[in-house]
Design a protein around this motif. Sequence first.
Motif, mmCIF file in Angstrom:
data_model
loop_
_atom_site.group_PDB
_atom_site.id
_atom_site.type_symbol
_atom_site.label_atom_id
_atom_site.label_comp_id
_atom_site.label_asym_id
_atom_site.label_seq_id
_atom_site.Cartn_x
_atom_site.Cartn_y
_atom_site.Cartn_z
ATOM 1 N N VAL A 2 0.846 -1.188 0.000
ATOM 2 C CA VAL A 2 0.000 0.000 0.000
ATOM 3 C C VAL A 2 0.882 1.239 0.000
ATOM 4 O O VAL A 2 1.803 1.357 0.812
ATOM 5 C CB VAL A 2 -0.916 0.006 1.229
ATOM 6 C CG1 VAL A 2 -1.743 1.296 1.273
ATOM 7 C CG2 VAL A 2 -1.846 -1.206 1.220
ATOM 8 N N ASN A 27 -3.711 -1.192 -2.901
ATOM 9 C CA ASN A 27 -4.345 -2.085 -1.928
ATOM 10 C C ASN A 27 -5.273 -3.070 -2.630
ATOM 11 O O ASN A 27 -6.244 -2.676 -3.249
ATOM 12 C CB ASN A 27 -5.147 -1.257 -0.927
ATOM 13 C CG ASN A 27 -5.931 -2.135 0.030
ATOM 14 O OD1 ASN A 27 -5.482 -3.229 0.386
ATOM 15 N ND2 ASN A 27 -7.089 -1.684 0.450
ATOM 16 N N ASP A 75 -10.313 4.331 0.166
ATOM 17 C CA ASP A 75 -8.871 4.379 0.392
ATOM 18 C C ASP A 75 -8.338 5.801 0.396
ATOM 19 O O ASP A 75 -7.240 6.065 -0.106
ATOM 20 C CB ASP A 75 -8.147 3.551 -0.671
ATOM 21 C CG ASP A 75 -8.361 2.057 -0.482
ATOM 22 O OD1 ASP A 75 -8.027 1.293 -1.401
ATOM 23 O OD2 ASP A 75 -8.876 1.665 0.579
#
Length: 126
Positions: A2, A27, A75
């Motif tokens: 990530v 991710n 995210d």
Amino acid sequence: QVRLVESGGGSVQAGGSLTLSCEASGNSFAKIYMGWFRQAPGKEREGVAGIDPDGSITYADFVKGRFTISSDGADSTRLEMNNLQPEDTARYYCAAGLWIMGQRADDLSPPNFRYWGQGTQVTISS
């Protein structure tokens, strides 16, 4: 892996406001929780705020209603900072962890966050 990228730091006078943003990429494992930390010269890194995928939010006591963390999507996260004071001067870091095995953002300790951005500088003048 990530990857986290912060934006939005800068310099303002005391009493001013800044908004920091953080975008995660790469991710594909699980949902992530995200948080903000800061580190001033000569001081330890400290947690500021965290947010879980279920919307739960945790703030450090020193935030005292001045900062607001939110999600811009699955995210990404934003930290709105108001009434900034010189003691808020620090490098601010976005961090994230995998929302698995009971791990959550309510533990605002650095070891609880596996992924880190490079940070963005926030400077408050009196």
